[in-house]
Design an enzyme around this catalytic site. Structure first.
Site, PDB file in Angstrom:
ATOM      1  N   LYS A   1      22.623  75.957  60.845  1.00 35.35           N
ATOM      2  CA  LYS A   1      22.949  74.776  61.676  1.00 35.35           C
ATOM      3  C   LYS A   1      23.094  73.596  60.723  1.00 35.35           C
ATOM      4  O   LYS A   1      22.177  72.797  60.546  1.00 35.35           O
ATOM      5  CB  LYS A   1      21.846  74.565  62.720  1.00 35.35           C
ATOM      6  CG  LYS A   1      22.324  73.776  63.932  1.00 35.35           C
ATOM      7  CD  LYS A   1      21.406  73.980  65.117  1.00 35.35           C
ATOM      8  CE  LYS A   1      21.660  72.991  66.237  1.00 35.35           C
ATOM      9  NZ  LYS A   1      22.976  73.067  66.867  1.00 35.35           N
TER      10      LYS A   1
HETATM   11  N1  PLP Z   1      26.246  77.584  68.807  1.00 35.22           N
HETATM   12  C1  PLP Z   1      26.411  76.354  68.274  1.00 35.22           C
HETATM   13  C2  PLP Z   1      27.533  76.141  67.318  1.00 35.22           C
HETATM   14  C3  PLP Z   1      25.520  75.314  68.619  1.00 35.22           C
HETATM   15  O1  PLP Z   1      25.688  74.091  68.115  1.00 35.22           O
HETATM   16  C4  PLP Z   1      24.488  75.576  69.533  1.00 35.22           C
HETATM   17  C5  PLP Z   1      23.551  74.515  69.908  1.00 35.22           C
HETATM   18  O2  PLP Z   1      22.559  74.306  69.294  1.00 35.22           O
HETATM   19  C6  PLP Z   1      24.347  76.869  70.049  1.00 35.22           C
HETATM   20  C7  PLP Z   1      25.249  77.843  69.655  1.00 35.22           C
HETATM   21  C8  PLP Z   1      23.237  77.219  70.972  1.00 35.22           C
HETATM   22  O3  PLP Z   1      21.999  77.282  70.310  1.00 35.22           O
HETATM   23  P1  PLP Z   1      20.651  76.954  71.053  1.00 35.22           P
HETATM   24  O4  PLP Z   1      20.646  77.784  72.282  1.00 35.22           O
HETATM   25  O5  PLP Z   1      19.589  77.348  70.103  1.00 35.22           O
HETATM   26  O6  PLP Z   1      20.664  75.508  71.357  1.00 35.22           O
HETATM   27  C1  COI Z   2      22.566  71.607  70.852  1.00 38.78           C
HETATM   28  O1  COI Z   2      22.748  72.183  71.923  1.00 38.78           O
HETATM   29  O2  COI Z   2      21.449  71.284  70.461  1.00 38.78           O
HETATM   30  C2  COI Z   2      23.673  71.295  69.951  1.00 38.78           C
HETATM   31  O3  COI Z   2      23.466  71.083  68.807  1.00 38.78           O
HETATM   32  C3  COI Z   2      25.022  71.252  70.483  1.00 38.78           C
HETATM   33  C4  COI Z   2      25.659  69.925  70.572  1.00 38.78           C
HETATM   34  C5  COI Z   2      26.837  70.145  71.494  1.00 38.78           C
HETATM   35  C6  COI Z   2      24.831  68.787  71.026  1.00 38.78           C
END
Ligand code: PLP
Ligand code: COI
Length: 363
Positions: A201
């Site tokens: 990330k």
């Molecule tokens: N994929 C991307 C590119 C994201 O930015 C996010 C958000 O954080 C997710 C998937 C979903 O991850 P999570 O469920 O841990 O928020």
């Molecule tokens: C999240 O869901 O935390 C992300 O980083 C995604 C963004 C669209 C805010």
């Protein structure tokens, strides 16, 4: 790891926080990620000394040297997580150690020092405690928490920096999308390639997605869907969320974790909840041509996006160079999506039992 697994925090919070009246006005319509709480956490790292000087201090701009590494080589990682106000006026976090573990993996991929998981979670707790009045209480609302790390060494040579800042900021938020099913643009651009940083990330992944996202907006779509970079065929994920498909036999599928997509914590939680609901779930590649064919034949019943910001949001339509694919009636939320969404939200908000110990009480 060259630092302790716990750190003492110096508390010097904001002496002039916004008034309760101003805060109430802001919380009446918080939007997403535009307003921030009174405080932030800052922890410093120096090679040889490790993590030190952990502080809760007033939210304020940073003074950065124009030659500091993050501004040139984008050595930056972040997390996204939420604090929820429960019915009993407590405040909880959802799977914060999963965010801490993913942050450590992102750090390793970007040649940055790992923040010990306990330090990461304690930093989040400290901020939520001091800014607890900022956690909104309405059903779709929460406090979005953004832990992040930047390379802070002043040096223009290309190498991993020797100094870093780990920070946590927080923003009261409402729903990321409205109630209605969103349209998604199938992009020709790629977000991540095998061996790259897709699974981390890091800000660079999002920078790479912005032009595609802009293109999506231009086509009336709320989000962009990325295909794999090798065959340009397999569905990977969206700009800021993972994706699930529901078929006419009641089964669910989501793209596998091949290293090019984010290991979503919502994705993982929904896989667990779906299996507990007795659904058949597959983590398997799904081709974009098959999606178009399945949408046309009616085999594809529901599609949804999931993530911390998006929670679980129905997708009604795909648009792209190959035309439009309408999922179901193209609007509303399907029954499988709705049931999974309610099950997740009930655990997050403490209105259902938490059999997997996902919820951490802060207050
Ligand atoms: N994929 C991307 C590119 C994201 O930015 C996010 C958000 O954080 C997710 C998937 C979903 O991850 P999570 O469920 O841990 O928020
Ligand atoms: C999240 O869901 O935390 C992300 O980083 C995604 C963004 C669209 C805010």
């Amino acid at each position: 790891m060259d630092s302790a697994t716990s750190l003492p925090f110096t508390l010097s919070p904001n002496a002039s926080p916004v008034t309760a009246q101003q805060r109430a006005q802001i919380l009446a319509n918080p939007g997403f990620g535009r307003v921030f709480t009174d405080n932030m956490v800052v922890i410093r790292y120096q090679e040889g000394r490790g993590w030190h000087d952990a502080r809760v201090q007033p939210f304020a701009p940073l003074a950065l040297n124009p030659a500091c590494a993050v501004l040139h080589y984008a050595q930056e990682i972040f997390e996204g997580m939420k604090a929820y106000r429960t019915a009993e006026s407590g405040i909880t976090l959802f799977r914060p150690y999963a965010n801490a573990a993913r942050f450590a993996k992102s750090a390793a991929r970007l040649a940055m020092p790992e923040v010990p998981e306990e330090v990461f979670v304690e930093a989040v707790r400290q901020l939520v405690r001091v800014d607890h009045a900022w956690v909104p209480g309405k059903p779709d609302e929460s406090l979005y928490i953004r832990p992040f790390m930047i390379a802070n060494e002043t040096f223009l040579g290309v190498k991993p920096a020797s100094e870093y800042l780990f920070m946590v900021i927080a923003s009261p938020v409402g729903a990321y999308f409205g109630e209605e099913a969103v349209s998604v643009w199938v992009s020709d651009f790629c977000r991540a390639a095998p061996g790259g940083t897709g699974e981390a990330k890091c800000g660079g992944n999002y920078a790479a997605s912005l032009l595609a996202q802009q293109e999506a907006k231009g086509h009336g779509c709320a989000q962009v869907l990325f295909l794999d970079a090798v065959e340009r065929r397999w569905i990977e994920e969206m700009g800021g969320m993972n994706v699930f498909f529901v078929f006419d036999d009641g089964s669910l599928a989501t793209p596998p974790l091949t290293g090019t997509i984010l290991r979503g914590i919502t994705r993982d939680s929904l896989l667990t909840l779906a299996r507990a609901q007795g659904l058949t779930v597959r983590e398997e590649p799904y081709a974009i041509d098959q999606l178009y064919a399945d949408a046309a034949s009616g085999r594809l019943k529901e599609v949804f996006a999931c993530g911390t910001a998006a929670v679980v949001s129905p997708i009604g339509r795909f648009r792209g160079p190959k035309g439009d694919a309408v999922v179901g009636k193209g609007q509303g939320i399907g029954p499988v999506t709705a049931k999974l969404r309610s099950a997740l939200i009930a655990i997050q908000r403490g209105t259902a039992p938490d059999p997997h110990n996902w919820v951490e009480k802060v207050i």
